[in-house]
Design a protein around this motif. Structure first.
Motif, short mmCIF file in Angstrom:
data_model
loop_
_atom_site.label_atom_id
_atom_site.label_comp_id
_atom_site.label_asym_id
_atom_site.label_seq_id
_atom_site.Cartn_x
_atom_site.Cartn_y
_atom_site.Cartn_z
N SER A 187 0.83 -1.21 0.00
CA SER A 187 0.00 0.00 0.00
C SER A 187 0.86 1.25 0.00
O SER A 187 0.59 2.22 -0.73
N SER A 190 2.53 1.79 -3.49
CA SER A 190 1.59 2.33 -4.47
C SER A 190 1.35 3.83 -4.24
O SER A 190 1.32 4.62 -5.19
N GLU A 191 1.18 4.20 -2.99
CA GLU A 191 0.94 5.60 -2.67
C GLU A 191 2.15 6.46 -3.01
O GLU A 191 2.01 7.60 -3.51
N VAL A 193 4.37 5.95 -5.39
CA VAL A 193 4.46 6.11 -6.84
C VAL A 193 3.48 7.19 -7.31
O VAL A 193 3.83 8.06 -8.12
N LYS A 194 2.25 7.14 -6.80
CA LYS A 194 1.25 8.14 -7.18
C LYS A 194 1.69 9.54 -6.81
O LYS A 194 1.57 10.49 -7.59
N LEU A 195 2.24 9.68 -5.60
CA LEU A 195 2.67 11.00 -5.14
C LEU A 195 3.88 11.51 -5.93
O LEU A 195 3.97 12.70 -6.25
N VAL A 197 4.67 10.73 -9.08
CA VAL A 197 4.21 11.11 -10.42
C VAL A 197 3.49 12.46 -10.37
O VAL A 197 3.70 13.32 -11.23
N ALA A 198 2.65 12.64 -9.37
CA ALA A 198 1.93 13.92 -9.23
C ALA A 198 2.91 15.07 -9.01
O ALA A 198 2.71 16.17 -9.54
N LYS A 201 4.60 15.90 -12.37
CA LYS A 201 3.67 16.61 -13.26
C LYS A 201 3.50 18.06 -12.83
O LYS A 201 3.49 18.97 -13.67
N TYR A 223 11.63 4.60 -13.77
CA TYR A 223 11.30 4.19 -12.41
C TYR A 223 12.30 3.14 -11.98
O TYR A 223 12.33 2.04 -12.51
#
Length: 273
Positions: A187, A190-191, A193-195, A197-198, A201, A223
């Motif tokens: 968990s 995954s979090e 990676v999302k953070l 990428v955000a 961007k 990555y």
């Protein structure tokens, strides 16, 4: 290269246009030649302009790194209990170590641990040497063994084990560390990676806007390490402590948060506004 050829061709056409009146043509023929050369010039200039516009419309590249960091409460506790015995003889060192390990195992079983929960992580017997008056001398043997117990994070259970270990006649040294169970670790990954990428961007949009560009797509995402060396480590700054055996009762012990970090590099396609 095409641009250079076009420029050379233009120079050639202009030279011909200038020299046309001096050629041995009748006046009418000379006028026709001038019209032809003028047309060629206009077409050539149009081609050059179109080519330049096409080059200027090609997308540029913007490489940005996104970073993320998360602090979480540990979900598992691991305790290493280390026994070290010294004796003048090899059998004597091993015998003392086994007796202390057996005693420590009994103490752990009183807390509810079973044989499968108590893991031996190290067993070593070696000759002991000391440095005296510029010389190495034999001083008997040292036997070492470590027992490891792991359990879900529970403050009361942790204090129970620590107090039992410090009271034990086995007198182990204690190393304590914290971690995450497999489900929680996935968990967190995954979090992260999302953070990351955000973050990449957001940074790319700020840089592009400030530079007069807009983002039109993504060319590449990196990555981890492309050379297949170990993936970026999820760095754990877990609280760790070494406790020497002592006649002391522990009534409070708080585990520090674990911090995990991640980085992702993204190459964006950008175009002039």
């Amino acid at each position: 290269m095409p641009m250079m050829l076009l420029k050379n061709f233009v120079h050639f056409v202009i030279d011909c246009w200038i020299l046309a009146p001096s050629l041995n043509f009748h006046r009418k023929q000379s006028l026709i030649m001038k019209n032809i050369f003028t047309t060629i010039i206009l077409v050539t200039v149009s081609l050059i302009t179109t080519s330049a516009q096409g080059l200027s419309s090609l997308p540029g590249l913007l490489s940005v790194q996104g970073n993320a960091s998360i602090a979480v409460k540990p979900t598992t506790t691991t305790i290493n209990l280390n026994i070290e015995s010294k004796s003048a003889t090899y059998p004597g060192a091993v015998k003392q170590m086994i007796e202390r390990v057996d005693q420590l195992t009994k103490d752990l079983k009183k807390l509810g641990f079973e044989d499968k929960d108590i893991v031996t992580s190290n067993f070593n017997v070696e000759q002991s040497r000391v440095y005296v008056r510029n010389m190495w001398k034999d001083s008997g043997f040292v036997a070492r063994q470590s027992l490891v117990v792991s359990f879900p994070q529970d403050k009361s259970k942790l204090l129970e084990v620590l107090n039992a270990a410090t009271r034990s006649t086995a007198k182990p040294s204690i190393n304590l560390s914290f971690g995450l169970d497999a489900t929680k670790m996935e968990s967190v990954k995954s979090e992260l990676v999302k953070l990351a990428v955000a973050d990449a961007k957001s940074n790319a949009e700020i840089i592009a806007e400030a530079s007069g560009y807009k983002i039109t797509g993504i060319k590449e995402i990196q990555y981890g390490d492309s050379r297949q060396t170990p993936q970026p480590m999820f760095e754990s700054r877990a609280a760790a402590t070494m406790l020497k055996s002592a006649e002391v009762e522990m009534s409070n012990f708080e585990a520090s948060d674990l911090r995990y970090n991640e980085s992702i590099s993204i190459v964006y396609l950008i175009q002039k506004l």
